[in-house]
Design an enzyme around this catalytic site. Structure first.
Site, PDB file in Angstrom:
ATOM      1  CG  ASP A 287       0.208  97.321   3.731  1.00 31.26           C
ATOM      2  OD1 ASP A 287      -0.754  97.857   4.324  1.00 31.26           O
ATOM      3  OD2 ASP A 287       1.382  97.425   4.147  1.00 31.26           O
TER       4      ASP A 287
HETATM    5  C1  BGC Z   1       0.714  99.479   6.822  1.00 33.85           C
HETATM    6  C2  BGC Z   1       0.110  98.228   7.424  1.00 33.85           C
HETATM    7  C3  BGC Z   1      -1.173  98.562   8.144  1.00 33.85           C
HETATM    8  C4  BGC Z   1      -2.114  99.237   7.166  1.00 33.85           C
HETATM    9  C5  BGC Z   1      -3.465  99.583   7.769  1.00 33.85           C
HETATM   10  C6  BGC Z   1      -0.298 100.263   6.020  1.00 33.85           C
HETATM   11  O1  BGC Z   1       0.211 101.505   5.657  1.00 33.85           O
HETATM   12  O2  BGC Z   1       1.814  99.130   6.014  1.00 33.85           O
HETATM   13  O3  BGC Z   1       1.034  97.636   8.286  1.00 33.85           O
HETATM   14  O4  BGC Z   1      -1.734  97.398   8.670  1.00 33.85           O
HETATM   15  O5  BGC Z   1      -1.500 100.428   6.714  1.00 33.85           O
HETATM   16  O6  BGC Z   1      -3.378 100.583   8.705  1.00 33.85           O
END
Ligand code: BGC
Length: 743
Positions: A287
């Site tokens: 993530d």
């Molecule tokens: C979130 C993810 C997301 C990623 C990219 C993160 O803060 O937890 O679910 O895909 O950002 O935007």
């Protein structure tokens, strides 16, 4: 029917999105020619320079913006996400294909969570339809629109189980239940990816966030989870397993710790369970900056150590932090990271790009400007999905559907008018047509002669000067009040944890004042989570959960209120009586000191002094406009033997005047087991239309495997003995029977 238990190896991985097949000559040829830096480049995924979504903390993204094209030409970026424009994607892809040494195409990703141009209900809302086929269709439509804009990878579906309403991210998932969540996870993967990843409209799916992110302590986003391996395996892993079995091409590792160790840095989960036990061969992406956060977690001394931990735990791709770019080469040279492991990760990335057809047609979807026109079929689907997501919690005196005699309507509340707070969180790329507000939807449905008085009455979190007075006056003039209250987008989604998930005070004051007029009130509840409903809101004659329904909100709500469509949604999360009941979910284990039903005041029992233990509205609950009675539960045998089956039947009779879409649910409980079993567990469900005056029989088939659970050694076991079974309209009602499982 059984939720996949976790010890067996993944059966469908090779057939689906996971790339277990040996890499092609093209991939092997490239790998042989790549420098270490070029390999590491393929393992970096970054926010596009033109990311204007605001979905993440921006400074890190901005730092890299000016150098992005140079980096691409140098072969140091493999994938970009959340870019805004087709032209910028085209420019970036040209740089990759025409100006980098090996011409490896970029993979464009995005958070396509519940639609792209057309916005469908938020996933939690859509889960209320209890209809995997619907979820598959909306995911497919989103994929078609995103792929037409050059996006080939979505960071969805989010398959985290949510049992704590304080956690704002529950809005992105399918709610509290393992079986419902697993079926929707698989459906969404099938929808995004379509029948074949090489098709131009396929979107690589990412099951996220692996794993137990929804178990954050106190419901506080980014907090650690302290759950047992049993709970991880029984509750949080099965939807991932379902997604992987459905062929998901990618998995995203989560931010959280489990018992002190960040999941993304713990080889037990990705290497052990995902790759080892399930044989997953697709991409694993960390993530957003989660690898860099290992330093803040206190498990890595610096970025270099964090990169090493993250890579060695099994994260192929590093999102946004640049840690692999900055440290992986040195780690390989020092022997701390084996070159073979880097090659394996790069092989998976290149194989994925190949399967998506990117090598053969890298400019696909990038040749013209963004094509976000309203597609009539997708608009119709958005309306259908929105109608199906609506849950009617209460309907005293059959106030709904609104009778024609109730001609003067007051629409009151901060969500009554305007295009804001309709799409819901994670709407990053909506088309140019604004969503249909409640006011516009109602006016369109009621026609020019209707008297519709629209008054905000309050802001979402603060009172409006004179608001309550105007609202009360409008209520007094009306035959019925529609009270559009709840949470706005600012209170729902990532980083939107709330210690007290209830309707903000300004709106509760508004509700009390409006109710005091004595006019019948229909609450239209805007929310991305289970909210505690108290006072006048709880006691309103009708309560309709309208979630965040997307592009077609106003039309869908009007369809249901006026009886053009019947509400058929069922709660995918338990609604509490008071916020302090969190975490609240139906499939809890029994306690040694249950409160006797016939003695609610008995002391030294598992009870709150100031609130009941039960929810206000249980999981699975939802009314329609018919009147359904469950009758005549029959089991075709008192025992289930060996590999046999047990048929469980019940009759659903509609004594009302309107057709009812009913969702009968099959629950089971093992009475005695080595490990205490939940008081009920959903094993199956159906969706049936029952015409007025009609009785419909539903038949469920139980097999031995449906009764399996993880025994004391965490291996699947089926224990002979007595079982309870229910065919039920919710987790707290229904017809009850018993049977015995014989070895
Ligand atoms: C979130 C993810 C997301 C990623 C990219 C993160 O803060 O937890 O679910 O895909 O950002 O935007």
């Amino acid at each position: 029917m059984a939720v996949a238990l976790l010890a067996a190896a993944c059966t469908a991985c090779a057939a689906g999105g996971a790339a277990l097949q040996p890499a092609s000559d093209r991939v092997e040829g490239l790998l042989a020619r790549m420098t270490l830096d070029e390999k590491i480049g393929q393992l970096g995924v970054y926010a596009a320079a033109d990311d204007a979504t605001g979905a993440n903390p921006l400074p890190l993204a901005r730092l890299r913006a000016d150098r992005q094209l140079d980096e691409i030409r140098a072969g140091r970026i493999g994938a970009l996400f959340n870019g805004a424009g087709t032209a910028r994607k085209r420019e970036a892809q040209r740089a990759a294909v025409q100006a980098s040494r090996l011409g490896i195409p970029l993979l464009f990703a995005a958070d396509v969570i519940h639609g792209y141009c057309t916005v469908f209900p938020v996933p939690l809302a859509e889960a209320a339809a209890w209809d995997p086929a619907l979820a598959e269709r909306t995911a497919r439509a989103a994929a078609v629109e995103a792929a037409a804009d050059g996006v080939r990878w979505t960071f969805a579906p989010m398959v985290d189980i949510t049992r704590d309403a304080r956690w704002g991210r529950g809005v992105e998932g399918a709610g509290e239940d393992v079986l419902l969540g697993s079926r929707l996870a698989a459906a969404r993967v099938r929808g995004f990816q379509g029948p074949d990843l090489s098709r131009p409209d396929a979107l690589l799916a990412t099951a996220k966030h692996f794993v137990a992110y929804g178990a954050a302590e106190g419901g506080l986003d980014y907090n650690g989870a302290d759950v047992s391996e049993r709970t991880v395996r029984e509750v949080y892993l099965p939807p991932f397993r379902a997604a992987v079995d459905a062929g998901a091409g990618a998995v995203m590792t989560a931010f959280n710790t489990i018992a002190g160790v960040p999941v993304m840095a713990d080889p037990r989960w990705v290497r052990g369970v995902l790759r080892g036990e399930w044989g997953f061969g697709g991409l694993v992406v960390s993530d957003y900056t989660a690898d860099a956060e290992l330093v803040a977690h206190g498990v890595a001394a610096d970025d270099r150590a964090a990169a090493k931990l993250a890579f060695r735990a099994g994260n192929d791709l590093s999102m946004q932090s640049g840690l692999y770019r900055d440290h992986l080469a040195a780690l390989v040279r020092s022997g701390e990271v084996p070159m073979a492991d880097v090659d394996a990760a790069v092989r998976r990335v290149l194989a994925t790009k190949e399967r998506l057809g990117l090598f053969d047609d890298p400019m696909r979807g990038l040749d013209a400007e963004r094509r976000c026109t309203d597609r009539p079929d997708h608009v119709a689907l958005a309306r259908e999905a929105a109608v199906r997501s609506i849950v009617l919690l209460r309907n005293e005196g059959e106030l709904l559907p609104l009778a024609a005699s109730r001609r003067r309507i007051a629409l009151i509340g901060p969500f009554s008018r305007g295009p804001q707070d309709l799409h819901g969180p994670w709407t990053l790329f909506p088309g140019p047509t604004p969503p249909v507000s409640l006011e516009d939807g109602l006016r369109a449905a009621l026609g020019p002669d209707a008297v519709l008085d629209v008054v905000r009455g309050s802001d979402v979190q603060s009172p409006l000067r004179g608001g309550i007075g105007a609202a009360v006056a409008a209520a007094r003039r009306a035959d019925v009040v529609l009270l559009a209250i709840g949470e706005g987008e600012a209170l729902s989604g990532e980083a939107r944890s709330r210690s007290v998930p209830e309707i903000p005070k300004a709106q509760r004051d508004l509700a009390e004042a409006v109710a005091a007029t004595g006019r019948p009130v229909v609450v239209l509840l805007r929310t991305g989570r289970a909210l505690a409903l108290e006072g006048a809101v709880r006691d309103a004659q009708a309560i309709v959960v309208t979630w965040f329904l997307g592009s077609q909100t106003g039309h869908a709500v009007a369809d249901v209120l006026l009886g053009r469509a019947a509400p058929g949604g069922r709660l995918p999360v338990s609604f509490p009586r008071t916020a302090g009941q969190a975490p609240l979910y139906y499939a809890h284990r029994p306690t040694g000191r249950p409160q006797p039903e016939d003695d609610p005041d008995a002391f030294y029992k598992a009870r709150f002094l100031d609130a009941p233990r039960e929810p206000l509205y249980p999981f699975g609950h939802g009314l329609g406009y018919g009147r359904i009675r469950y009758e005549d539960l029959r089991l075709d045998s008192a025992t289930l033997e060996g590999e046999g089956t047990l048929e469980v039947r019940a009759r659903l009779r509609n004594s009302g005047a309107r057709t009812m879409r009913e969702v009968p649910q099959l629950y089971v409980r093992g009475r005695v087991a080595a490990v205490s079993r939940p008081v009920r567990e959903l094993k199956d469900f159906r969706s049936v239309d029952v015409a007025p005056g009609q009785a419909v029989e539903v038949v469920f088939t139980l097999r031995r495997d449906d009764l399996a659970y993880l025994g004391p050694d965490l291996r699947p076991v089926v224990e002979p003995g007595d079982y309870d079974v229910w065919v039920a309209p919710s987790a707290e009602a229904g017809l009850h029977g018993r049977f015995r499982l014989v070895r």
